[in-house]
Design an enzyme around this catalytic site. Structure first.
Site, PDB file in Angstrom:
ATOM      1  CE1 TYR A 194      -3.588  17.730   6.251  1.00  0.00           C
ATOM      2  CE2 TYR A 194      -2.790  19.807   7.155  1.00  0.00           C
ATOM      3  CZ  TYR A 194      -2.811  18.430   7.162  1.00  0.00           C
ATOM      4  OH  TYR A 194      -2.068  17.740   8.087  1.00  0.00           O
TER       5      TYR A 194
ATOM      6  CE  LYS B  53      -5.327   6.256  10.041  1.00  0.00           C
ATOM      7  NZ  LYS B  53      -6.099   6.550   8.855  1.00  0.00           N
TER       8      LYS B  53
ATOM      9  CB  ALA C 200      -0.910  -0.004   1.220  1.00  0.00           C
TER      10      ALA C 200
ATOM     11  CB  SER D 226       2.483  -7.699  -3.702  1.00  0.00           C
ATOM     12  OG  SER D 226       1.461  -7.204  -4.559  1.00  0.00           O
TER      13      SER D 226
ATOM     14  NE  ARG E 128      -7.453   7.079   1.086  1.00  0.00           N
ATOM     15  CZ  ARG E 128      -6.212   7.582   1.055  1.00  0.00           C
ATOM     16  NH1 ARG E 128      -5.649   7.995   2.176  1.00  0.00           N
ATOM     17  NH2 ARG E 128      -5.557   7.679  -0.079  1.00  0.00           N
TER      18      ARG E 128
END
Length: 328
Positions: free
Chosen positions: A235, A97, A13, A37, A165
């Site tokens: 941000y 996480k 990743a 992988s 995501r």
């Protein structure tokens, strides 16, 4: 355990290649043994860069007999499966996480690690930065008086459309990805008795997951906590803690670069004192903490990890949901 900890990496990743593998390679306490992988070419490419052995397949990596610990940077929905598999083969684990996508699985993984006397650490890196310990000491010394309210925010610009995501099947969504930072900060400063009062989650236009949200929490006493998070925003990475005599504000709170000069702003009596600290590499500090726990056999305190998982579930249960942005 003598010598460096030999680590195998399950997956290539972005966070592994950009941040964790370079930190492993720079640590005198870590030796990268292998990188796995599902794509043999990718495994070879990453392994060549970091001077380790390429392995085709995650299960194959766990069959290697020279690996003492495993790092799991896979999509969130796969964390529990491969963390459990690694623990069951007697390996210590550093997992990205969230540790799992629900509190029940998180609790089971933590219990499994304890039962096998293995280190299991969730990779929440900002808690290892020395600035936050300095804030805790200021509060403990009465610098702001009695704490009254905490507010933290972590928002980031949009990711490319195909990013994992945004994929609900891979455990995507703003709450677990970016919301975990302000939530963990609230736990870090206010303690495990924090509980959820209410929450709001908003799904951006064309998205299948929540892309922003906010939650209100409180201690049993007088302290409230507001957290804001999102991944289609300008941000922002900050927190502030206010008491009855003053306040503390912190910017660049959660993902500062290693050379960033950390600043704590202490507000009292109508004036602001700027407390500047030495730069601190929180990635290196996290790697050092994991290696030290493995080498000494000291199991880390995982109470915040479990409570965090419980609060994430509580936010999901209590949240009202907004219409996709841009719709009627």
């Amino acid at each position: 355990m003598s010598g460096p900890v030999r680590v195998g990496v399950i997956g290539c990743a972005g966070i592994a290649v950009r941040r964790m593998l370079p930190a492993f390679a720079a640590s005198p306490d870590i030796e990268i043994a292998a990188v796995a992988s599902r794509d043999p070419a990718k495994a070879r490419q990453v392994a060549e860069r970091f001077g380790c052995r390429p392995v085709h397949g995650y299960g194959e990596l766990l069959e290697q007999d020279d690996i003492q610990a495993v790092y799991v940077p896979l999509p969130a929905v796969l964390h529990a499966r491969w963390t459990e598999a690694a623990l069951n083969t007697g390996r210590h684990v550093l997992a990205e996480k969230p540790l799992s996508t629900d509190r029940h699985s998180t609790g089971e993984l933590l219990e499994l690690a304890v039962s096998r006397r293995l280190v299991l650490m969730e990779n929440v890196m900002f808690v290892h930065h020395h600035r936050h310990g300095a804030v805790q000491r200021l509060v403990a010394d009465g610098a702001i008086g009695e704490p009254r309210t905490f507010h933290a925010a972590f928002t980031v610009p949009p990711f490319p459309d195909g990013d994992i995501r945004y994929d609900p099947d891979l455990g995507g969504g703003a709450l677990a990805d970016v919301g975990i930072y302000p939530l963990r900060a609230a736990l870090h400063f206010l303690g495990p008795e924090l509980d959820v009062i209410g929450a709001r989650l908003v799904q951006g236009a064309g998205r299948q997951v929540e892309t922003s949200g906010a939650a209100l929490l409180s201690t049993p006493g007088t302290v409230t906590a507001q957290i804001t998070f999102g991944m289609e925003h300008a941000y922002r990475s900050s927190y502030e803690l206010w008491g009855d005599e003053g306040g503390i504000t912190v910017d660049r709170a959660f993902t500062p670069p290693a050379d960033h000069v950390p600043v704590i702003n202490l507000h009292r009596g109508g004036t602001t004192e700027e407390i500047r600290l030495e730069p601190h590499d929180q990635v290196a500090a996290t790697v050092a903490a994991f290696a030290a726990a493995v080498r000494t056999g000291t199991l880390p305190d995982t109470g915040d990890t479990l409570r965090q998982a419980e609060l994430l579930d509580a936010i999901r249960r209590s949240a009202s949901y907004g219409k996709p942005i841009g719709t009627g």
